[in-house]
Motif scaffolding. Structure first.
Motif, PDB file in Angstrom:
ATOM      1  N   ASP A 177       0.818  -1.215   0.000  1.00  0.00           N
ATOM      2  CA  ASP A 177       0.000   0.000   0.000  1.00  0.00           C
ATOM      3  C   ASP A 177       0.851   1.264   0.000  1.00  0.00           C
ATOM      4  O   ASP A 177       0.459   2.277  -0.591  1.00  0.00           O
ATOM      5  CB  ASP A 177      -0.931  -0.009   1.210  1.00  0.00           C
ATOM      6  CG  ASP A 177      -2.168  -0.867   0.972  1.00  0.00           C
ATOM      7  OD1 ASP A 177      -2.276  -1.487  -0.104  1.00  0.00           O
ATOM      8  OD2 ASP A 177      -3.029  -0.929   1.869  1.00  0.00           O
ATOM      9  N   MET A 178       2.007   1.221   0.638  1.00  0.00           N
ATOM     10  CA  MET A 178       2.883   2.387   0.604  1.00  0.00           C
ATOM     11  C   MET A 178       3.439   2.595  -0.798  1.00  0.00           C
ATOM     12  O   MET A 178       3.596   3.731  -1.258  1.00  0.00           O
ATOM     13  CB  MET A 178       4.022   2.224   1.621  1.00  0.00           C
ATOM     14  CG  MET A 178       4.968   3.419   1.705  1.00  0.00           C
ATOM     15  SD  MET A 178       4.156   5.007   2.040  1.00  0.00           S
ATOM     16  CE  MET A 178       3.558   4.740   3.702  1.00  0.00           C
ATOM     17  N   SER A 179       3.725   1.509  -1.506  1.00  0.00           N
ATOM     18  CA  SER A 179       4.201   1.625  -2.884  1.00  0.00           C
ATOM     19  C   SER A 179       3.135   2.251  -3.774  1.00  0.00           C
ATOM     20  O   SER A 179       3.443   2.987  -4.717  1.00  0.00           O
ATOM     21  CB  SER A 179       4.583   0.243  -3.431  1.00  0.00           C
ATOM     22  OG  SER A 179       5.666  -0.305  -2.710  1.00  0.00           O
ATOM     23  N   ALA A 180       1.877   1.947  -3.471  1.00  0.00           N
ATOM     24  CA  ALA A 180       0.766   2.469  -4.278  1.00  0.00           C
ATOM     25  C   ALA A 180       0.365   3.884  -3.882  1.00  0.00           C
ATOM     26  O   ALA A 180      -0.393   4.546  -4.613  1.00  0.00           O
ATOM     27  CB  ALA A 180      -0.449   1.550  -4.148  1.00  0.00           C
ATOM     28  N   TRP A 181       0.858   4.353  -2.744  1.00  0.00           N
ATOM     29  CA  TRP A 181       0.469   5.677  -2.255  1.00  0.00           C
ATOM     30  C   TRP A 181       0.940   6.767  -3.207  1.00  0.00           C
ATOM     31  O   TRP A 181       2.104   6.814  -3.583  1.00  0.00           O
ATOM     32  CB  TRP A 181       1.067   5.908  -0.864  1.00  0.00           C
ATOM     33  CG  TRP A 181       0.823   7.282  -0.303  1.00  0.00           C
ATOM     34  CD1 TRP A 181      -0.373   7.922  -0.179  1.00  0.00           C
ATOM     35  CD2 TRP A 181       1.817   8.190   0.218  1.00  0.00           C
ATOM     36  NE1 TRP A 181      -0.191   9.158   0.397  1.00  0.00           N
ATOM     37  CE2 TRP A 181       1.136   9.350   0.652  1.00  0.00           C
ATOM     38  CE3 TRP A 181       3.201   8.111   0.369  1.00  0.00           C
ATOM     39  CZ2 TRP A 181       1.797  10.435   1.224  1.00  0.00           C
ATOM     40  CZ3 TRP A 181       3.862   9.180   0.936  1.00  0.00           C
ATOM     41  CH2 TRP A 181       3.172  10.332   1.354  1.00  0.00           C
ATOM     42  N   ALA A 182       0.025   7.641  -3.599  1.00  0.00           N
ATOM     43  CA  ALA A 182       0.363   8.800  -4.422  1.00  0.00           C
ATOM     44  C   ALA A 182       0.569   9.982  -3.482  1.00  0.00           C
ATOM     45  O   ALA A 182      -0.416  10.538  -2.962  1.00  0.00           O
ATOM     46  CB  ALA A 182      -0.749   9.100  -5.423  1.00  0.00           C
ATOM     47  N   PRO A 183       1.813  10.378  -3.211  1.00  0.00           N
ATOM     48  CA  PRO A 183       2.068  11.445  -2.237  1.00  0.00           C
ATOM     49  C   PRO A 183       1.333  12.729  -2.614  1.00  0.00           C
ATOM     50  O   PRO A 183       1.321  13.134  -3.778  1.00  0.00           O
ATOM     51  CB  PRO A 183       3.583  11.631  -2.311  1.00  0.00           C
ATOM     52  CG  PRO A 183       4.105  10.348  -2.844  1.00  0.00           C
ATOM     53  CD  PRO A 183       3.057   9.862  -3.802  1.00  0.00           C
ATOM     54  N   ASN A 184       0.727  13.363  -1.644  1.00  0.00           N
ATOM     55  CA  ASN A 184      -0.038  14.581  -1.922  1.00  0.00           C
ATOM     56  C   ASN A 184      -0.038  15.494  -0.708  1.00  0.00           C
ATOM     57  O   ASN A 184       0.257  15.068   0.411  1.00  0.00           O
ATOM     58  CB  ASN A 184      -1.470  14.224  -2.328  1.00  0.00           C
ATOM     59  CG  ASN A 184      -2.203  13.467  -1.249  1.00  0.00           C
ATOM     60  OD1 ASN A 184      -2.768  14.054  -0.320  1.00  0.00           O
ATOM     61  ND2 ASN A 184      -2.196  12.133  -1.332  1.00  0.00           N
ATOM     62  N   ARG A 185      -0.390  16.734  -0.964  1.00  0.00           N
ATOM     63  CA  ARG A 185      -0.333  17.749   0.080  1.00  0.00           C
ATOM     64  C   ARG A 185      -1.307  17.468   1.213  1.00  0.00           C
ATOM     65  O   ARG A 185      -1.007  17.702   2.381  1.00  0.00           O
ATOM     66  CB  ARG A 185      -0.601  19.124  -0.542  1.00  0.00           C
ATOM     67  CG  ARG A 185      -0.287  20.290   0.368  1.00  0.00           C
ATOM     68  CD  ARG A 185      -0.570  21.619  -0.298  1.00  0.00           C
ATOM     69  NE  ARG A 185       0.298  21.863  -1.434  1.00  0.00           N
ATOM     70  CZ  ARG A 185       0.255  22.997  -2.152  1.00  0.00           C
ATOM     71  NH1 ARG A 185      -0.629  23.938  -1.869  1.00  0.00           N
ATOM     72  NH2 ARG A 185       1.085  23.163  -3.168  1.00  0.00           N
ATOM     73  N   GLN A 186      -2.469  16.974   0.878  1.00  0.00           N
ATOM     74  CA  GLN A 186      -3.451  16.662   1.913  1.00  0.00           C
ATOM     75  C   GLN A 186      -2.905  15.663   2.922  1.00  0.00           C
ATOM     76  O   GLN A 186      -3.002  15.856   4.127  1.00  0.00           O
ATOM     77  CB  GLN A 186      -4.729  16.100   1.283  1.00  0.00           C
ATOM     78  CG  GLN A 186      -5.579  17.135   0.561  1.00  0.00           C
ATOM     79  CD  GLN A 186      -6.870  16.521   0.040  1.00  0.00           C
ATOM     80  OE1 GLN A 186      -6.884  15.371  -0.371  1.00  0.00           O
ATOM     81  NE2 GLN A 186      -7.938  17.298   0.042  1.00  0.00           N
ATOM     82  N   ASP A 187      -2.315  14.583   2.428  1.00  0.00           N
ATOM     83  CA  ASP A 187      -1.790  13.561   3.328  1.00  0.00           C
ATOM     84  C   ASP A 187      -0.621  14.087   4.153  1.00  0.00           C
ATOM     85  O   ASP A 187      -0.455  13.719   5.320  1.00  0.00           O
ATOM     86  CB  ASP A 187      -1.351  12.334   2.532  1.00  0.00           C
ATOM     87  CG  ASP A 187      -2.526  11.492   2.050  1.00  0.00           C
ATOM     88  OD1 ASP A 187      -3.675  11.788   2.457  1.00  0.00           O
ATOM     89  OD2 ASP A 187      -2.297  10.550   1.273  1.00  0.00           O
ATOM     90  N   ALA A 188       0.195  14.942   3.549  1.00  0.00           N
ATOM     91  CA  ALA A 188       1.354  15.477   4.269  1.00  0.00           C
ATOM     92  C   ALA A 188       0.896  16.317   5.462  1.00  0.00           C
ATOM     93  O   ALA A 188       1.361  16.114   6.602  1.00  0.00           O
ATOM     94  CB  ALA A 188       2.217  16.313   3.332  1.00  0.00           C
ATOM     95  N   PHE A 189      -0.009  17.253   5.215  1.00  0.00           N
ATOM     96  CA  PHE A 189      -0.518  18.070   6.314  1.00  0.00           C
ATOM     97  C   PHE A 189      -1.239  17.206   7.345  1.00  0.00           C
ATOM     98  O   PHE A 189      -1.071  17.376   8.548  1.00  0.00           O
ATOM     99  CB  PHE A 189      -1.459  19.156   5.773  1.00  0.00           C
ATOM    100  CG  PHE A 189      -0.770  20.436   5.419  1.00  0.00           C
ATOM    101  CD1 PHE A 189      -0.686  21.480   6.317  1.00  0.00           C
ATOM    102  CD2 PHE A 189      -0.206  20.613   4.167  1.00  0.00           C
ATOM    103  CE1 PHE A 189      -0.057  22.672   5.987  1.00  0.00           C
ATOM    104  CE2 PHE A 189       0.419  21.792   3.815  1.00  0.00           C
ATOM    105  CZ  PHE A 189       0.503  22.833   4.729  1.00  0.00           C
TER     106      PHE A 189
END
Length: 351
Positions: free
Chosen positions: A210-222
């Protein structure tokens, strides 16, 4: 275990950034998000590798017990020295496996798509609790299925391998051959140990997928930083109640809970510095510097306290409380500034 706050949904825009500044900030943000993902995957892969070594070590231990027909007394009489070495190796491998996860817990537990793994691996309660339940069942080699047994690291394997769970103790023995048996010197339930070690591998691999599939984005970072940074007080509370402060043996016996605090808060700081700082700095450089300084202050407090403990300092309950309150105050200030930064950057946060 920690009470995770509801995940905040963040709707973001960059209305107030000039085109060039916005482009530079976006590029830095993208690189930062990619770096955080790669960092997490690197440690996730090490987590899998260490979990596999732990699984193999527990299987070897179980093999010795099985070789004596499942009779722990006979196994100890015939192969006591070997079993002692195996348990020592299992404990070392457990620490190495757990610490790989603690390094990325502050990131994993705060991202909505991966937060469930934190409950299963490290922080979730058993099904007897009303909240924060680890949603999985544990199948053991003998076919027994334990429904919602709690998290794998601190709920099952740590108390099992260190003899803190009386139900898992099969035979008290003199592991260090010093002529006396104290709590924690024992042969543990090989069936439960094997099942739990196998589950650690299974769920560590599922997290990697699931981490490999994660699309990094601003929402998740905040979200990750706002959710996880304030948990520092909970961890200090667990440290205060552990044997390292009270002297009463219970949960968190393998190592100081401050080790976990270091890993989690460093993960929060990494997410901020790599993925959020470019966004904040573009809107308000001074605020970004103050947030960065806040994380430095928080980690300095944690690191200094852990260093004092490692050097032999003894902390009373009152001092542990004071340190926990101080850490919580710093964390709360950090989060307040991040929320302020979100507003300055055109971010709307809906709780």
């Amino acid at each position: 275990m920690n009470m995770r706050k509801p995940v905040l949904i963040l709707l973001l825009s960059s209305t107030f950034l000039a085109p060039c500044a916005a482009s530079a900030a976006d590029d830095a943000e993208s690189r930062g998000l990619a770096n955080v993902k790669q960092f997490t995957l690197d440690h996730n892969r090490r987590l899998v590798a260490q979990a596999e070594l732990l699984e193999a070590a527990v299987a070897d231990y179980a093999g010795v017990i099985a070789g004596h027909g499942g009779d722990y007394e006979k196994a100890w009489e015939a192969d006591g020295a070997r079993l002692s070495r195996q348990i020592a190796a299992i404990r070392t491998l457990w620490l190495e496996t757990s610490n790989q996860y603690e390094t990325i817990e502050g990131i994993v537990a705060g991202i909505p798509s991966t937060a469930k793994y934190d409950l299963i691996l490290d922080a979730g309660n058993s099904g007897s609790e009303a909240e924060d339940v680890a949603e999985y069942d544990l199948k053991l080699p003998d076919g027994t299925v334990l429904q919602r047994p709690g998290n794998l690291f601190h709920g099952i394997t740590e108390p099992l391998f260190w003899g803190m769970d009386e139900k898992g103790v099969k035979l008290p023995v003199d592991l260090d051959a010093d002529g006396k048996i104290i709590r924690g010197e024992m042969l543990f339930d090989a069936n439960l140990g094997q099942g739990a070690a196998q589950a650690l591998v299974q769920w560590a691999k599922a997290l990697e997928t699931d981490m490999s599939a994660w699309a990094p984005n601003r929402q998740d970072a905040f979200t990750s930083v706002v959710v996880m940074t304030p948990t520092v007080g909970d961890y200090f509370g667990e440290w205060k109640e552990s044997q390292f402060i009270t002297g009463e043996i219970g949960a968190f016996v393998a190592q100081s809970r401050l080790t976990d605090v270091q890993g989690i808060m460093n993960g929060c700081r990494k997410m901020y510095s790599e993925a959020i700082s470019p966004v904040v700095a573009a809107a308000d450089a001074d605020l970004d510097q103050r947030i960065t300084a806040g994380f430095k202050e928080l980690l300095t407090l944690v690191d200094d306290t852990h260093a004092r403990e490692a050097a032999g300092a003894k902390f009373g309950v009152e001092e542990a409380d004071a340190l926990g309150n101080e850490a919580q105050d710093i964390a709360d200030r950090i989060v307040a500034m991040i929320l302020q930064a979100a507003a300055k950057s055109g971010v709307t946060i809906n709780g």
